[in-house]
Enzyme design. Sequence first.
Site, short mmCIF file in Angstrom:
data_model
loop_
_atom_site.label_atom_id
_atom_site.label_comp_id
_atom_site.label_asym_id
_atom_site.label_seq_id
_atom_site.Cartn_x
_atom_site.Cartn_y
_atom_site.Cartn_z
N HIS A 105 -7.95 45.15 -18.26
CA HIS A 105 -8.45 46.37 -17.63
C HIS A 105 -8.58 47.52 -18.63
O HIS A 105 -9.28 48.50 -18.37
CB HIS A 105 -7.58 46.78 -16.43
CG HIS A 105 -6.24 47.37 -16.77
ND1 HIS A 105 -5.06 46.66 -16.67
CD2 HIS A 105 -5.87 48.61 -17.17
CE1 HIS A 105 -4.05 47.42 -17.00
NE2 HIS A 105 -4.52 48.63 -17.31
N ASP A 135 -5.10 39.50 -16.49
CA ASP A 135 -5.27 40.84 -17.06
C ASP A 135 -4.96 40.86 -18.55
O ASP A 135 -4.29 41.77 -19.04
CB ASP A 135 -4.40 41.85 -16.31
CG ASP A 135 -4.80 43.30 -16.62
OD1 ASP A 135 -5.95 43.52 -17.04
OD2 ASP A 135 -3.95 44.20 -16.46
N SER A 218 -0.48 50.47 -20.94
CA SER A 218 -1.01 49.14 -20.64
C SER A 218 -1.40 48.40 -21.91
O SER A 218 -2.13 48.92 -22.76
CB SER A 218 -2.23 49.25 -19.74
OG SER A 218 -1.86 49.45 -18.41
#
Length: 377
Positions: A105, A135, A218
């Site tokens: 993402h 992901d 992230s």
Amino acid sequence: MQKNLTNLILAGALAGVIGGGAVLAGQEIYQNYQVTHSPVRTKATATKTMTSKDTATNAYNKVANSVVSVLNFKKSGNTYNESTEGSGFVYKKAEGSAFIVTNNHVIDGADKLQVITNDNNTVTAELVGKDALTDLAVLKITDSSTISTAAFGDSDQISVGQQVLAIGSPLGSQYASSVTEGIISATKRLVQADDDSGQNYGGSTVIQTDAAINPGNSGGPLINLAGQVVGINSMKLSSSSNGTAVEGIGFAIPSDQVVDIVNKLVKDGKVTRPALGIQMINLSQVPVNEQQSTLKIPNTVNGGVVLYKVNSGSPADKAGLKKYDVIVGIDGKTVANQADLREQLYTHKVGDKTTLTYYRGTEKKTVTLKLNQTLQS
């Protein structure tokens, strides 16, 4: 009683699909990215025994120089505008390139990718491959002597209460290589997340931690005090099903899963997965009285997954599995919940055979089936 069990499932307990989409009832998952204007290793190394020298500072120093900021640019007319920013880290070097793992993402939809290294050098990055379901994404940049690599530890060896550090760029590269400290809150959680467009990527087995994970973290590493990467920070729970604000619930992709996926991405640029062709819920989600009256399983069975639907023509259908069968094992390993089933299933390739152990009522059965193909990234 069957109507009650069906209502329970349809009301939102259906949390997993093998070979299709998946849902997580209630809670909001927040994807953590910032919106702004040698040979491929095949397995994680064994987790080291901790010593008095394994302090947070020493662990951070072992990894910090491998951690990078990842910038996602989208083209508007003749210009590139920074769209999102996250983190990543170099996990190997080969043939003049340094390979970086980050979250899908973070790089999704990018027209151009850049990486800012720990010594503040900005370089263009090339996308090697990505996988939406886990992901994960792999990038590569030109190798430099100033870049170091981080080593993967064995996420199967982590334990609840173990101290961990999260490293990344919260709120963007101006806070690059920030570190937060916490513990492992749970070694395996089955969660699911949507991206900003509402695209559903299905359930994933993740590590839960209370180490602070903020927008921009992230893709950064979650490390143990030996300085080994045991997970990749991916998301956090920001609110409960009733809207109550939540703190200290973050999730990281386990390193063992990461190693498997990044090797496939480097080799093929994508991941192809096997499917059973079932929809399921955890046995623990079914009230005890329903387990006895509808499923009719022995009261000694205290874990497993209940089949709610078997897709026509699927491997499970061809093997004779039916609605309300309860899977309790795969390849000789115990299945307590969906996370166990998914984890073992995804160690297989399309075309492999797998053996399932299940209950149909009071009768315990075993069946071997051939896996076909499901979603690709």
